[in-house]
Design an enzyme around this catalytic site. Structure first.
Site, mmCIF file in Angstrom:
data_model
loop_
_atom_site.group_PDB
_atom_site.id
_atom_site.type_symbol
_atom_site.label_atom_id
_atom_site.label_comp_id
_atom_site.label_asym_id
_atom_site.label_seq_id
_atom_site.Cartn_x
_atom_site.Cartn_y
_atom_site.Cartn_z
ATOM 1 N NE ARG A 1 -13.572 -3.108 -4.461
ATOM 2 C CZ ARG A 1 -13.834 -1.863 -4.838
ATOM 3 N NH1 ARG A 1 -13.587 -1.484 -6.078
ATOM 4 N NH2 ARG A 1 -14.356 -1.004 -4.001
ATOM 5 C CB VAL B 1 -16.065 -6.704 9.335
ATOM 6 C CG1 VAL B 1 -15.497 -7.738 8.387
ATOM 7 C CG2 VAL B 1 -15.769 -5.284 8.856
ATOM 8 C CE1 TYR C 1 -7.637 3.362 5.669
ATOM 9 C CE2 TYR C 1 -5.536 4.509 5.758
ATOM 10 C CZ TYR C 1 -6.290 3.418 5.373
ATOM 11 O OH TYR C 1 -5.687 2.375 4.693
ATOM 12 C CE LYS D 1 -6.440 0.603 7.674
ATOM 13 N NZ LYS D 1 -6.844 -0.793 7.462
ATOM 14 C CB ILE E 1 -0.866 -0.910 -2.188
ATOM 15 C CG1 ILE E 1 0.042 -1.145 -0.962
ATOM 16 C CG2 ILE E 1 -1.006 -2.167 -3.038
ATOM 17 C CD1 ILE E 1 1.484 -1.478 -1.259
HETATM 18 P P1 NAP Z 1 -10.336 -1.850 -1.689
HETATM 19 O O1 NAP Z 1 -9.917 -2.250 -3.062
HETATM 20 O O2 NAP Z 1 -11.339 -0.775 -1.501
HETATM 21 O O3 NAP Z 1 -10.791 -3.177 -0.925
HETATM 22 C C1 NAP Z 1 -11.426 -3.161 0.327
HETATM 23 C C2 NAP Z 1 -12.335 -4.357 0.415
HETATM 24 O O4 NAP Z 1 -13.029 -4.361 1.679
HETATM 25 C C3 NAP Z 1 -13.402 -4.334 -0.668
HETATM 26 O O5 NAP Z 1 -13.559 -5.637 -1.203
HETATM 27 C C4 NAP Z 1 -14.640 -3.858 0.084
HETATM 28 O O6 NAP Z 1 -15.862 -4.219 -0.490
HETATM 29 C C5 NAP Z 1 -14.408 -4.543 1.429
HETATM 30 N N1 NAP Z 1 -15.223 -3.975 2.501
HETATM 31 C C6 NAP Z 1 -15.522 -2.663 2.720
HETATM 32 N N2 NAP Z 1 -16.300 -2.521 3.796
HETATM 33 C C7 NAP Z 1 -16.516 -3.770 4.285
HETATM 34 C C8 NAP Z 1 -17.262 -4.284 5.367
HETATM 35 N N3 NAP Z 1 -17.941 -3.469 6.190
HETATM 36 N N4 NAP Z 1 -17.286 -5.623 5.583
HETATM 37 C C9 NAP Z 1 -16.608 -6.462 4.754
HETATM 38 N N5 NAP Z 1 -15.880 -6.028 3.706
HETATM 39 C C10 NAP Z 1 -15.836 -4.702 3.464
HETATM 40 O O7 NAP Z 1 -9.064 -1.389 -0.847
HETATM 41 P P2 NAP Z 1 -7.586 -2.018 -0.728
HETATM 42 O O8 NAP Z 1 -6.643 -0.990 -1.182
HETATM 43 O O9 NAP Z 1 -7.532 -3.383 -1.299
HETATM 44 O O10 NAP Z 1 -7.484 -2.079 0.867
HETATM 45 C C11 NAP Z 1 -7.446 -3.276 1.613
HETATM 46 C C12 NAP Z 1 -6.899 -2.981 2.989
HETATM 47 O O11 NAP Z 1 -5.574 -2.456 2.867
HETATM 48 C C13 NAP Z 1 -7.713 -1.916 3.763
HETATM 49 O O12 NAP Z 1 -7.787 -2.280 5.124
HETATM 50 C C14 NAP Z 1 -6.860 -0.669 3.585
HETATM 51 O O13 NAP Z 1 -7.079 0.246 4.621
HETATM 52 C C15 NAP Z 1 -5.475 -1.247 3.598
HETATM 53 N N6 NAP Z 1 -4.458 -0.369 3.000
HETATM 54 C C16 NAP Z 1 -4.464 -0.077 1.660
HETATM 55 C C17 NAP Z 1 -3.477 0.754 1.139
HETATM 56 C C18 NAP Z 1 -3.407 1.087 -0.330
HETATM 57 O O14 NAP Z 1 -2.513 1.845 -0.711
HETATM 58 N N7 NAP Z 1 -4.280 0.577 -1.174
HETATM 59 C C19 NAP Z 1 -2.503 1.305 1.966
HETATM 60 C C20 NAP Z 1 -2.528 1.008 3.312
HETATM 61 C C21 NAP Z 1 -3.494 0.161 3.813
HETATM 62 P P3 NAP Z 1 -16.342 -3.496 -1.882
HETATM 63 O O15 NAP Z 1 -15.702 -4.318 -2.962
HETATM 64 O O16 NAP Z 1 -17.801 -3.620 -1.926
HETATM 65 O O17 NAP Z 1 -15.862 -2.086 -1.807
#
Ligand code: NAP
Length: 246
Positions: free
Chosen positions: A14, A63, A154, A158, A187
Site C-alpha cells: 500500500r 526487511v 525517524y 532517514k 505525502i
Molecule cells: P505506509 O502507507 O505506512 O507504507 C509503508 C509500507 O511498509 C506498508 O506497506 C508496511 O506494511 C510496510 N512495512 C512496514 N514495516 C515493514 C517491514 N519490517 N518489512 C517490510 N515492509 C514493511 O507509509 P508510506 O507513507 O507509504 O511510506 C513509504 C515510505 O515513504 C516510508 O519509508 C516512509 O518513511 C517514506 N516517507 C513517507 C512520507 C509521507 O509523507 N507519507 C514522507 C517522507 C517519507 P503494512 O501495510 O503492514 O503497514
C-alpha cells in the site's frame, strides 16, 4: 521505458510503495511485491499489477530479517532470473519527543528504516554485480535533511539512509550499479493521515506549491531514477516536497 526489467519494491502492499509498483509496471517492468507477512494488501496489489499485463509475484517478509531478505532475492531470481531495480521503501514512524522516546521505539524504527535497507542492498548487490548493472532507489525523507522535533528516531534513520545511499553509490559505481534517494515531503498516505490537524496545517502553510503531495509524485521520480533516463545520475538525493526544502 522499463519493458522486461525486474523490480522489487519493499513495503509495496500500500501507500507510496504501491504507487511505485504500479508506476514501474505501467512502464513495462515485472514487479515483486514485498510486505510484512501480516499484510492485508500485498495480494490485492499483485492482482492489480497483473491486470496491467506484466508479471507480478508477492514475496512476504520482514526487511529486518536477513533470512527473509535472502529469500526475497532468491525467489525473485528463481522467477525472473535477474533483478534490475530495487526500491527500499518499507518504513515506519514511532514519533515522540526525545525525552520520552523509549529505547524500543528507537530500535524498531532504526531496524526497519535503516538496517532493513542495509540488509536489502547487501543482498541485492551480489546479483547486480554479476549482471554489472542495477538501479537502487532509497525512499528517505526531507526530515532526514532538515531535522524534525518529535521524530529523533525517524530523522536519524532517514539521515542514515541518505549516507548509506551515497556510500552504496561510491562502492558499486564501477560495477554498473547506481544508487539514489528520493526524499518525500508531506505525502498523503496512511503514515500522514494519522497526524493531528494542526501539524498538517503547519506543513501545508510552509509548502510553496500550496498542496500536499500524492504518492504518484514520488513514483514518477522513482521511475526516472530506476530507468536509463538517469544513467549518469548516482549518489543523489532528490527532494519531492512541493518546494518545502530549498
Ligand atoms: P505506509 O502507507 O505506512 O507504507 C509503508 C509500507 O511498509 C506498508 O506497506 C508496511 O506494511 C510496510 N512495512 C512496514 N514495516 C515493514 C517491514 N519490517 N518489512 C517490510 N515492509 C514493511 O507509509 P508510506 O507513507 O507509504 O511510506 C513509504 C515510505 O515513504 C516510508 O519509508 C516512509 O518513511 C517514506 N516517507 C513517507 C512520507 C509521507 O509523507 N507519507 C514522507 C517522507 C517519507 P503494512 O501495510 O503492514 O503497514
Amino acid at each position: 521505458m522499463l519493458k522486461g526489467k525486474t523490480a522489487i519494491i519493499t513495503g509495496s502492499g500500500r501507500g507510496i510503495g504501491k504507487a511505485i509498483a504500479l508506476k514501474l509496471a505501467s512502464y513495462g517492468a515485472n514487479i515483486v511485491i514485498n510486505d510484512i507477512p501480516s499484510s492485508d494488501y500485498a495480494d490485492e496489489t499483485c492482482e492489480e499489477i497483473k491486470a496491467m499485463g506484466v508479471e507480478s509475484i508477492v514475496v512476504k517478509g520482514d526487511v529486518r530479517s536477513k533470512d527473509d531478505v535472502d529469500r526475497l532475492i532468491s525467489e525473485t531470481l528463481d522467477k525472473f532470473g535477474k533483478i534490475d531495480i530495487f526500491v527500499n521503501n518499507a518504513g515506519i514512524t514511532r514519533d515522540g519527543l526525545m525525552i520520552r522516546m523509549s529505547e524500543d521505539d528507537w530500535d524498531l524504527v532504526m531496524d526497519i528504516n535503516l538496517k532493513g535497507a542495509f540488509n536489502c542492498i547487501k543482498a541485492v548487490a551480489r546479483p547486480m554485480m554479476k549482471q554489472r548493472s542495477g538501479a537502487i532507489v532509497n525512499i528517505a525523507s526531507i526530515v532526514g535533511v532538515m531535522g524534525n522535533p518529535g521524530q529523533a528516531n525517524y530523522v536519524a534513520s532517514k539521515a542514515g539512509l541518505i549516507g548509506l545511499t551515497k556510500t552504496t553509490a561510491k562502492e558499486f559505481a564501477t560495477r554498473g550499479i547506481r544508487c539514489n534517494a528520493v526524499a518525500p515531503g508531506f505525502i498523503s498516505s496512511a503514515m500522514t493521515d494519522v497526524l493531528p490537524d494542526e501539524v498538517k496545517q503547519k506543513y501545508f502553510d510552509a509548502i510553496p506549491l500550496g498542496k500536499f503531495g500524492e504518492t504518484e509524485n514520488i513514483a514518477d521520480v522513482v521511475a526516472f531514477l530506476a530507468s536509463d533516463m538517469s544513467q549518469y545520475v548516482t549518489g543523489q538525493v532528490i527532494n519531492v516536497d512541493g518546494g518545502l526544502v530549498m
